[in-house]
Write a protein that holds these residues in place. Sequence first.
Motif, PDB file in Angstrom:
ATOM      1  N   ILE A   1       0.837  -1.205   0.000  1.00  0.00           N
ATOM      2  CA  ILE A   1       0.000   0.000   0.000  1.00  0.00           C
ATOM      3  C   ILE A   1       0.870   1.252   0.000  1.00  0.00           C
ATOM      4  CG2 ILE A   1      -1.617   1.352   1.408  1.00  0.00           C
ATOM      5  CD1 ILE A   1      -2.773  -1.414   2.300  1.00  0.00           C
ATOM      6  N   ASP A   2       1.901   1.240   0.832  1.00  0.00           N
ATOM      7  CA  ASP A   2       2.832   2.382   0.842  1.00  0.00           C
ATOM      8  C   ASP A   2       3.429   2.593  -0.541  1.00  0.00           C
ATOM      9  OD1 ASP A   2       2.400   2.894   3.486  1.00  0.00           O
ATOM     10  OD2 ASP A   2       4.272   2.024   4.206  1.00  0.00           O
ATOM     11  N   GLY A   3       3.835   1.496  -1.211  1.00  0.00           N
ATOM     12  CA  GLY A   3       4.441   1.600  -2.532  1.00  0.00           C
ATOM     13  C   GLY A   3       3.491   2.181  -3.559  1.00  0.00           C
ATOM     14  N   ILE A   4       2.226   1.751  -3.529  1.00  0.00           N
ATOM     15  CA  ILE A   4       1.244   2.259  -4.493  1.00  0.00           C
ATOM     16  C   ILE A   4       1.027   3.760  -4.308  1.00  0.00           C
ATOM     17  CG2 ILE A   4      -1.196   2.188  -5.133  1.00  0.00           C
ATOM     18  CD1 ILE A   4      -1.101  -0.848  -4.614  1.00  0.00           C
ATOM     19  N   PHE A   5       0.841   4.205  -3.065  1.00  0.00           N
ATOM     20  CA  PHE A   5       0.596   5.627  -2.827  1.00  0.00           C
ATOM     21  C   PHE A   5       1.833   6.475  -3.117  1.00  0.00           C
ATOM     22  CE2 PHE A   5      -3.175   4.142  -0.587  1.00  0.00           C
ATOM     23  CZ  PHE A   5      -4.096   5.135  -0.907  1.00  0.00           C
ATOM     24  N   VAL A   6       3.000   5.958  -2.732  1.00  0.00           N
ATOM     25  CA  VAL A   6       4.235   6.699  -3.001  1.00  0.00           C
ATOM     26  C   VAL A   6       4.457   6.818  -4.504  1.00  0.00           C
ATOM     27  CG1 VAL A   6       6.753   6.577  -2.840  1.00  0.00           C
ATOM     28  CG2 VAL A   6       5.365   6.186  -0.814  1.00  0.00           C
ATOM     29  N   GLY A   7       4.262   5.717  -5.237  1.00  0.00           N
ATOM     30  CA  GLY A   7       4.442   5.757  -6.683  1.00  0.00           C
ATOM     31  C   GLY A   7       3.495   6.735  -7.359  1.00  0.00           C
ATOM     32  N   HIS A   8       2.240   6.755  -6.921  1.00  0.00           N
ATOM     33  CA  HIS A   8       1.236   7.616  -7.545  1.00  0.00           C
ATOM     34  C   HIS A   8       1.438   9.092  -7.212  1.00  0.00           C
ATOM     35  CE1 HIS A   8      -1.814   5.425  -9.810  1.00  0.00           C
ATOM     36  NE2 HIS A   8      -1.597   4.396  -9.011  1.00  0.00           N
ATOM     37  N   TYR A   9       1.780   9.384  -5.967  1.00  0.00           N
ATOM     38  CA  TYR A   9       1.774  10.782  -5.527  1.00  0.00           C
ATOM     39  C   TYR A   9       3.165  11.391  -5.347  1.00  0.00           C
ATOM     40  CZ  TYR A   9      -3.196  10.068  -4.712  1.00  0.00           C
ATOM     41  OH  TYR A   9      -4.537   9.798  -4.878  1.00  0.00           O
ATOM     42  N   VAL A  10       4.200  10.562  -5.297  1.00  0.00           N
ATOM     43  CA  VAL A  10       5.562  11.092  -5.142  1.00  0.00           C
ATOM     44  C   VAL A  10       6.376  10.842  -6.409  1.00  0.00           C
ATOM     45  CG1 VAL A  10       7.643  11.126  -3.708  1.00  0.00           C
ATOM     46  CG2 VAL A  10       5.419  10.643  -2.661  1.00  0.00           C
ATOM     47  N   GLY A  11       6.191   9.664  -7.034  1.00  0.00           N
ATOM     48  CA  GLY A  11       6.891   9.371  -8.279  1.00  0.00           C
ATOM     49  C   GLY A  11       8.117   8.502  -8.093  1.00  0.00           C
ATOM     50  N   SER A  12       8.953   8.455  -9.111  1.00  0.00           N
ATOM     51  CA  SER A  12      10.093   7.541  -9.126  1.00  0.00           C
ATOM     52  C   SER A  12      11.101   7.846  -8.032  1.00  0.00           C
ATOM     53  CB  SER A  12      10.783   7.572 -10.496  1.00  0.00           C
ATOM     54  OG  SER A  12      11.278   8.858 -10.787  1.00  0.00           O
ATOM     55  N   HIS A  13      11.290   9.139  -7.705  1.00  0.00           N
ATOM     56  CA  HIS A  13      12.234   9.473  -6.623  1.00  0.00           C
ATOM     57  C   HIS A  13      11.757   8.887  -5.293  1.00  0.00           C
ATOM     58  CE1 HIS A  13      14.739  11.929  -9.109  1.00  0.00           C
ATOM     59  NE2 HIS A  13      13.758  12.774  -9.408  1.00  0.00           N
ATOM     60  N   GLY A  14      10.437   8.932  -5.064  1.00  0.00           N
ATOM     61  CA  GLY A  14       9.892   8.367  -3.832  1.00  0.00           C
ATOM     62  C   GLY A  14      10.041   6.866  -3.779  1.00  0.00           C
ATOM     63  N   LEU A  15       9.784   6.185  -4.905  1.00  0.00           N
ATOM     64  CA  LEU A  15       9.940   4.730  -4.940  1.00  0.00           C
ATOM     65  C   LEU A  15      11.394   4.327  -4.719  1.00  0.00           C
ATOM     66  CD1 LEU A  15       7.632   3.571  -7.882  1.00  0.00           C
ATOM     67  CD2 LEU A  15       7.377   3.032  -5.456  1.00  0.00           C
ATOM     68  N   ALA A  16      12.303   5.056  -5.347  1.00  0.00           N
ATOM     69  CA  ALA A  16      13.727   4.764  -5.147  1.00  0.00           C
ATOM     70  C   ALA A  16      14.113   4.967  -3.683  1.00  0.00           C
ATOM     71  CB  ALA A  16      14.575   5.664  -6.045  1.00  0.00           C
ATOM     72  N   ALA A  17      13.608   6.046  -3.081  1.00  0.00           N
ATOM     73  CA  ALA A  17      13.958   6.352  -1.691  1.00  0.00           C
ATOM     74  C   ALA A  17      13.457   5.273  -0.735  1.00  0.00           C
ATOM     75  CB  ALA A  17      13.377   7.714  -1.300  1.00  0.00           C
ATOM     76  N   ILE A  18      12.205   4.840  -0.910  1.00  0.00           N
ATOM     77  CA  ILE A  18      11.659   3.836   0.016  1.00  0.00           C
ATOM     78  C   ILE A  18      12.351   2.493  -0.178  1.00  0.00           C
ATOM     79  CG2 ILE A  18       9.737   2.966  -1.406  1.00  0.00           C
ATOM     80  CD1 ILE A  18       8.006   3.128   1.125  1.00  0.00           C
ATOM     81  N   ASN A  19      12.724   2.168  -1.403  1.00  0.00           N
ATOM     82  CA  ASN A  19      13.411   0.902  -1.660  1.00  0.00           C
ATOM     83  C   ASN A  19      14.821   0.909  -1.080  1.00  0.00           C
ATOM     84  OD1 ASN A  19      12.427  -1.493  -3.044  1.00  0.00           O
ATOM     85  ND2 ASN A  19      14.296  -1.368  -4.260  1.00  0.00           N
ATOM     86  N   LEU A  20      15.498   2.047  -1.164  1.00  0.00           N
ATOM     87  CA  LEU A  20      16.852   2.146  -0.605  1.00  0.00           C
ATOM     88  C   LEU A  20      16.837   2.144   0.916  1.00  0.00           C
ATOM     89  CD1 LEU A  20      18.283   4.815  -3.078  1.00  0.00           C
ATOM     90  CD2 LEU A  20      19.076   2.446  -2.865  1.00  0.00           C
ATOM     91  N   ALA A  21      15.791   2.725   1.508  1.00  0.00           N
ATOM     92  CA  ALA A  21      15.720   2.815   2.974  1.00  0.00           C
ATOM     93  C   ALA A  21      15.180   1.545   3.610  1.00  0.00           C
ATOM     94  CB  ALA A  21      14.839   4.006   3.373  1.00  0.00           C
ATOM     95  N   TYR A  22      14.508   0.715   2.824  1.00  0.00           N
ATOM     96  CA  TYR A  22      13.741  -0.379   3.419  1.00  0.00           C
ATOM     97  C   TYR A  22      14.565  -1.469   4.106  1.00  0.00           C
ATOM     98  CZ  TYR A  22       9.255  -2.506   4.213  1.00  0.00           C
ATOM     99  OH  TYR A  22       8.117  -2.979   4.825  1.00  0.00           O
ATOM    100  N   PRO A  23      15.827  -1.722   3.752  1.00  0.00           N
ATOM    101  CA  PRO A  23      16.573  -2.723   4.521  1.00  0.00           C
ATOM    102  C   PRO A  23      16.597  -2.451   6.023  1.00  0.00           C
ATOM    103  CG  PRO A  23      17.744  -2.270   2.490  1.00  0.00           C
ATOM    104  CD  PRO A  23      16.594  -1.295   2.553  1.00  0.00           C
TER     105      PRO A  23
END
Length: 472
Positions: A55-77
């Motif tokens: 759910i976080d990924g869907i909302f981040v992708g829709h409303y923040v864009g690629s920078h947001g998806l990259a940020a959450i993926n890099l921080a998620y470990p």
Amino acid sequence: MLRWPSFIALYRNDAMPHTNTHIRDLDTLPVSTLFWRYAIPSIAGMLVTGLYAVIDGIFVGHYVGSHGLAAINLAYPLVMLQVGLGAMISMGAATRIAIQQGAGDMRAARGTLLAALALLALLSALLPALGLPNIDLLLSWLKADVQPQVAEQARGYLLLMLSGAGLTMGPMLLTYLVRNDGRPKLSTALMTLGALLNIGLDYLFVGVMGKGLAGAAIGTLLAEAVVLILALAYFFSPRATLRIKLGQLRPDWLGLWPILALGAPSLLMELNLALLLFAHNRQLLVWGDDLSVAAYAVAGYSESLFTLVIHGLAVGMQPLLGHAIGAGQPDRARAALLHGLKVGLGIGVAAWMAVQRFPAWIAGWYSDGSAELIEAGSRALRLHLLAMPLDGLVIVGATALQAMALTRLALGVTVGKTALLLPALALLPMAMGLDGVWLAMPMVNLLLGVAVSLLLWKQIGQLQGVARAESS
């Protein structure tokens, strides 16, 4: 709004089935009937648990864009580290309490419950105390500072997730213990409530208020806080078997080590996943850029939905297979194993066909309309998920081997995936560039899929041989 007493009342009769009836069903009902009886609730529970991240990924992708998806993926470990610690406490405490309750020692079980809560409180204070002063070092280590926009989003997300570490770990522990207390429906209802709240809060903070990744973190933490409060309130209520009373707060401090020891495999499993995510992110930044990391997030979220279903299927199969082995019923064990493999492969093939046929549509779930992200995400989906049926086979196979008490083989499959994937991630890109990063996982799943197929074929043959010998 549903009040807490009413919420509990809905499940006042939610008790585990009588042991004799439960065992009689396992011995007599058709395997196919039992399979779905166990698999459907298990799959539902897995999906609900995993919906937070998706759910976080869907909302981040829709409303923040690629920078947001990259940020959450890099921080998620780092978030996965918290999840792993929560899983360690949860599995360790749940296992120890189940053993103590089985022995009729309710006082010891209550002491273990309180010790687990004390350990949760300690880690809830320790993680932010260590992480927050070193946030810039952590961002650098995760390579989340590659671009200013990515760094800004990742920083806001990690600050909140580290601060609320207890809210990430706590609901997992309490819902595990509610289930162990004989209330599986209540546990599932609490997790479902959390997922629904997370959807609404993500829309509010990310979609309406435009708070980016920080908004996603706020939504997740608030939803988890509600689940934590309700689950904790249950243990203070008369409905709880292990009821906590304010005048009897006596943790079993000697039980801390057994909790950690019993739960260690769950922590190691989550750390293994965090390591693989970290390794993929590193190689994607070397051979691609932050858009490649965002594309990997698209593939990863989609893959997680598939693996949650397959894990739920495997966990649902496990008690059937384990009971049949223990009861000396090779024909029913073989039937359960074959049923699990057929259904798992069927789901894998269907998912693979959907990914290969509609990658742009799937990538669009996580996109703000960016053509670049949809194109990159589509390629990542097609290549990274090229071996989905074999991935499902490996998951079901490893669980089946464990259920048949072939622990070393099951552990070898799990460890083998990491042992093969890390070199593949390092070597394939040298010959294939960015596509080598995407194809590392399918290649490993191909090798492991063949190995697991041979192991299971041998086990199926042995079960068939034993069944024939017994019938003759």
